[in-house]
Design a protein around this motif. Structure first.
Motif, mmCIF file in Angstrom:
data_model
loop_
_atom_site.group_PDB
_atom_site.id
_atom_site.type_symbol
_atom_site.label_atom_id
_atom_site.label_comp_id
_atom_site.label_asym_id
_atom_site.label_seq_id
_atom_site.Cartn_x
_atom_site.Cartn_y
_atom_site.Cartn_z
ATOM 1 N N UNK A 109 44.641 41.937 59.282
ATOM 2 C CA UNK A 109 45.396 41.413 60.353
ATOM 3 C C UNK A 109 46.398 42.824 61.087
ATOM 4 N N UNK A 110 46.133 42.891 62.231
ATOM 5 C CA UNK A 110 46.463 43.973 63.050
ATOM 6 C C UNK A 110 48.116 43.714 63.462
ATOM 7 N N UNK A 111 48.569 44.639 63.969
ATOM 8 C CA UNK A 111 50.370 44.500 64.475
ATOM 9 C C UNK A 111 50.102 43.126 65.164
ATOM 10 N N UNK A 112 49.351 42.866 66.372
ATOM 11 C CA UNK A 112 49.250 42.013 67.239
ATOM 12 C C UNK A 112 48.989 40.579 66.200
ATOM 13 N N UNK A 113 48.046 40.690 65.498
ATOM 14 C CA UNK A 113 48.005 39.577 64.635
ATOM 15 C C UNK A 113 49.081 39.132 64.193
ATOM 16 N N UNK A 114 50.091 40.001 63.370
ATOM 17 C CA UNK A 114 51.205 39.737 62.546
ATOM 18 C C UNK A 114 52.215 38.916 63.601
ATOM 19 N N UNK A 115 52.414 39.561 64.797
ATOM 20 C CA UNK A 115 53.085 38.936 65.722
ATOM 21 C C UNK A 115 52.808 37.466 66.032
ATOM 22 N N UNK A 116 51.279 37.540 66.144
ATOM 23 C CA UNK A 116 50.788 36.108 66.388
ATOM 24 C C UNK A 116 51.108 35.032 65.200
ATOM 25 N N UNK A 117 51.041 35.440 64.027
ATOM 26 C CA UNK A 117 51.405 34.519 62.801
ATOM 27 C C UNK A 117 52.889 34.253 62.778
ATOM 28 N N UNK A 118 53.846 35.167 63.205
ATOM 29 C CA UNK A 118 55.027 34.696 63.382
ATOM 30 C C UNK A 118 55.357 33.759 64.290
#
Length: 276
Positions: A109-118
């Motif tokens: 999970x990239x930084x962008x993916x982590x924001x997407x999960x949140x």
């Protein structure tokens, strides 16, 4: 004999290798005796965008496991997904999934993916990559132990939101261990046995700190993914389960998930192969 396996028995079985506790009852999965208070599932490393030649797609394998869970006599209340999800593939599926999912990020999970999960699960995450949820008197702790592109695990990083604070948060949370009957912890990159260092484990100093905290506060059980193999052992005096992936595993081990039945005095875990 009691349906639960004692900590000593866990060590004996987990040390036996492939016949470990998490798989002891796989042939009769969902055969709980006595009836549990509730059941939850763990779906590790779905790798939803990873398709392998000659096999169902990553999404299809994930959906096959969800269908298997949905058809059980004792249906899980929710599922934990300890990382390597590929959220851009999960988000379109969410309207079709009735089972509540509680996820953490993996090293995929990239930084962008982590924001997407949140953004996808704001009631869980809030503004952090780690969180805790209560189910009655039981607590479920979701750790962020992975950073993008690194197979070594970390509790603090410029890639974790917030960059600092998870250690103090976890220490304060587990200091209230007596407020909860059971405490279950999930994360992506696991510590190694005895906090040993390695490229697929938590960084050595992080693991030593975590082991001391686990020994002091005695959570009920620890569940991690990342290694794509069964890897069950005692960590800080507590059973730790390394859960197989629902997409692919080392050495041809079967795909599937873990069922965890919760009782007043403990829990029992069973491997559930999808056969897909």
């Amino acid at each position: 004999m009691d349906a639960r396996v004692s900590r000593r028995e866990f060590l004996r079985i987990a040390g036996a290798g492939a016949a470990g506790l998490a798989f002891a009852a796989s042939a009769g999965a969902d055969a709980w005796s006595p009836a549990p208070e509730y059941v939850f599932a763990i779906i590790a490393d779905p790798h939803l965008r990873e398709d392998r030649e000659g096999e169902p797609t990553g999404v299809q394998k994930f959906q096959a496991l969800l269908a298997r869970l949905d058809g059980l006599a004792t249906r899980p209340e929710f599922a934990l997904i300890p990382g390597d999800i590929h959220p851009e593939k999960l988000e379109p599926l969410l309207p079709q999934i009735d089972l509540p999912l509680h996820v953490v990020a993996g090293n995929h999970e990239s930084v962008a993916h982590r924001a997407q999960l949140r953004a996808m699960l704001p009631d869980d995450f809030g503004e952090r990559d780690f969180y805790a949820l209560a189910r009655g008197d039981d607590l479920f702790v979701a750790l962020c132990t992975a950073i993008p592109g690194d197979h070594v695990g970390h509790f603090q990083s410029q890639f974790i939101t917030p960059q600092l604070g998870q250690l103090a948060w976890l220490e304060e949370l587990l200091s209230r261990r007596g407020d909860f009957r059971h405490v279950f912890v999930q994360g992506h990159v696991p510590p190694g046995p005895g906090a040993v260092s390695g490229t697929m484990f938590l960084a050595h100093n992080d693991a030593l700190w975590f082991e001391a905290l686990v020994r002091q506060t005695a959570p009920t059980g620890l569940f991690f993914g990342h290694r794509h193999t069964q890897a069950d052992f005692e960590f800080g005096g507590v059973p730790l389960y390394g859960v197989r992936s629902c997409n692919w595993n080392s050495g041809g081990q079967p795909r599937g998930g873990l069922l965890v039945a919760v009782f007043a005095d403990g829990f029992e875990a069973q491997f559930l192969p999808t056969g897909a």
